[in-house]
Design an enzyme around this catalytic site. Structure first.
Site, PDB file in Angstrom:
ATOM      1  N   ASP A  31       0.857  -1.192   0.000  1.00 59.16           N
ATOM      2  CA  ASP A  31       0.000   0.000   0.000  1.00 59.16           C
ATOM      3  C   ASP A  31       0.895   1.245   0.000  1.00 59.16           C
ATOM      4  O   ASP A  31       1.811   1.364   0.798  1.00 59.16           O
ATOM      5  CB  ASP A  31      -0.878  -0.045   1.260  1.00 59.16           C
ATOM      6  CG  ASP A  31      -2.020   0.958   1.205  1.00 59.16           C
ATOM      7  OD1 ASP A  31      -3.134   0.578   1.600  1.00 59.16           O
ATOM      8  OD2 ASP A  31      -1.802   2.100   0.788  1.00 59.16           O
ATOM      9  N   ASP A  57      -3.852   2.588  -5.293  1.00 58.66           N
ATOM     10  CA  ASP A  57      -2.606   2.667  -4.529  1.00 58.66           C
ATOM     11  C   ASP A  57      -2.279   1.404  -3.734  1.00 58.66           C
ATOM     12  O   ASP A  57      -1.439   1.440  -2.854  1.00 58.66           O
ATOM     13  CB  ASP A  57      -2.638   3.878  -3.586  1.00 58.66           C
ATOM     14  CG  ASP A  57      -3.543   3.648  -2.388  1.00 58.66           C
ATOM     15  OD1 ASP A  57      -4.472   2.832  -2.510  1.00 58.66           O
ATOM     16  OD2 ASP A  57      -3.320   4.269  -1.348  1.00 58.66           O
ATOM     17  N   GLU A  58      -2.934   0.293  -4.030  1.00 55.14           N
ATOM     18  CA  GLU A  58      -2.571  -0.923  -3.293  1.00 55.14           C
ATOM     19  C   GLU A  58      -2.751  -2.179  -4.134  1.00 55.14           C
ATOM     20  O   GLU A  58      -3.568  -2.212  -5.052  1.00 55.14           O
ATOM     21  CB  GLU A  58      -3.358  -1.030  -1.991  1.00 55.14           C
ATOM     22  CG  GLU A  58      -4.837  -1.048  -2.152  1.00 55.14           C
ATOM     23  CD  GLU A  58      -5.565  -0.913  -0.814  1.00 55.14           C
ATOM     24  OE1 GLU A  58      -5.329  -1.736   0.078  1.00 55.14           O
ATOM     25  OE2 GLU A  58      -6.386  -0.001  -0.691  1.00 55.14           O
TER      26      GLU A  58
END
Length: 420
Positions: free
Chosen positions: A6, A101-102
């Site tokens: 993340d 974003d992960e």
DNA sequence: TCTGGGGTCCTAGGACCC
DNA sequence: TCTGGGGTCCTAGGACCC
């Protein structure tokens, strides 16, 4: 065994990539239309700026602490995200991109030949070297625990950004000091009900009777509890499932009082949604429209309405979808309201080349449609927004606010950073 | 004055079928 | 008047995620 990677303060980190002068400065990034705070740098968090707060409520803090404000720049974030994912895919056999974003990495194989903490450290270092983005890594036998591990890696600096929860005892120690609302899948509502039942920590949820959880809540929460016990209950989706619906909706930059700007806005939303639909190689047989006034104003009269039409045959032709959407505008529009938002929803999808026509289906298909749409999409892929519908009229009234937009540093020749 | 946008999954309830 | 036991499909609404 999974690793959840993340990115730290992703949007704020992206804004800093080409602005080294912003290092150590407090930054916030706003939602579309410059409405709420959706991302904060460490410094901004430390100043007490809360996630999701409307910008007008923290204007004074922003001024006093000289906080830098950015509009959302999804063109930039999307491109940086793709680069991060590219590095991850080179490091693990299977990757599930979970959000911008992960990503989950499948590290079952890795665990046989490598120390997982060392592997996590290497992921951090490689991603930073390739993209300039800092990530944290959480490792565990279930996705929910990997999420928890990542939470710990972010929260406790001593972990140096990597937490491995392979050891059940270590899991229990962490869950004991973790509030139940930090568990993935437990939102605000559930947290309140759980606390009423005396479940305050992640560990208490993990230890609770599973049958009772299913009875009082649902199979979803039961699964979450099992995952906390190390049971792997959730699918790993290396290839994204085809979407079931596609939505394009926006709040307007200013309130709309006449039907014409509403038609323009809806035209734009339909064009967007249809382009996404074609990128998914799908056709839609249902199109819905909603429009509404602001939900926050007490003084103004409120109105909110939605309607759906079913098409004779699934379509991905913007012109066809546009006609139906504009008819829906006529149907839903009422004079005398200050409209704040509208949106278009496409649903009921069929794969592009699978459609069983009825014997009675006498509708002619426009043989040029596919070529026309493909050509438009190709042009717009080269230069965003180069070709658009006249109906959109490039209106300014409904266009969303983006007062603090940074350049598209990596995706537009005109906006490349310059070194002097 | 000013409050995002895009998704997913699950459940309950109604209509309808045999 | 009494009135079973399955099943499917659809929709609305609620919860969650980032």
């Amino acid at each position: 065994m999974y690793a959840l990677v993340d990115c730290n303060n992703f949007y704020a980190a992206c804004e800093r990539l080409f602005r080294p002068d912003l290092k150590h400065r407090p930054i916030v990034v706003l939602s579309n239309n410059d409405g709420c705070v959706v991302a904060r740098s460490y410094e901004a968090k430390a100043l007490g700026i809360k996630m999701g707060v409307p910008i007008f409520k923290v204007r004074e803090d922003i001024r006093r602490h000289n906080i830098l404000v950015f509009s959302s720049n999804y063109t930039l974030y999307g491109d940086i995200s793709a680069r991060v994912m590219c590095t991850l895919e080179a490091m693990a056999p299977r990757v599930e991109v979970y959000s911008i974003d992960e990503a989950f990495l499948d590290v079952h194989g890795v665990s046989h030949c490598r120390d997982l903490v060392a592997f996590g450290g290497e992921v951090r270092q490689r991603v930073y070297q390739d993209t300039g983005i800092t990530v944290c890594v959480g490792i565990a036998p279930s996705k929910t625990l990997a999420k928890l591990a990542n939470y710990a890696a972010k929260k406790y600096p001593a972990t140096k950004g990597v937490v491995d929860l392979s050891d059940p005892l270590r899991r229990r120690r962490l869950m004991h000091i973790t509030p139940v609302d930090e568990v993935w899948g437990v939102g605000r509502r559930l947290a309140v009900r759980l606390r009423d039942m005396g479940i305050n920590t992640a560990l208490q949820l993990a230890d609770y009777n599973k049958k009772a959880l299913r009875r009082h809540f649902s199979v979803v929460l039961e699964r979450t509890a099992r995952e906390l016990n190390g049971e792997d209950c959730l699918d790993f989706e290396q290839v994204a499932e085809p979407k079931q619906q596609i939505m394009c909706s926006r709040s307007f930059g200013e309130r709309i009082h006449r039907i014409e700007p509403m038609r323009e806005a809806v035209a734009k939303y339909v064009a967007n949604a249809a382009a996404k639909l074609r990128a998914e190689h799908q056709r839609a047989q249902a199109i819905s429209l909603f429009m509404r006034t602001s939900m926050f104003s007490d003084r103004e009269p409120r109105y909110s309405n939605a309607a759906t039409v079913k098409l004779m045959r699934p379509s991905d032709d913007t012109r066809v979808l546009m006609k139906h959407a504009q008819a829906l505008v006529g149907k839903l529009w009422r004079d005398g309201f200050a409209y704040a938002k509208a949106g278009v929803l496409l649903g009921d999808f069929y794969p592009r080349y699978v459609w069983q026509p009825s014997l009675l289906d006498l509708l002619e298909v426009d043989p040029r449609a596919d070529k026309l749409m493909a050509t438009m999409d190709a042009i717009n892929a080269k230069q965003r927004g180069a070709v658009f519908w006249a109906r959109q009229n490039n209106g300014t009234q409904w266009r969303m606010k983006q007062e603090f937009l940074s350049p598209a540093y990596t995706t537009d020749w005109q906006q490349l950073p310059r070194v002097r």
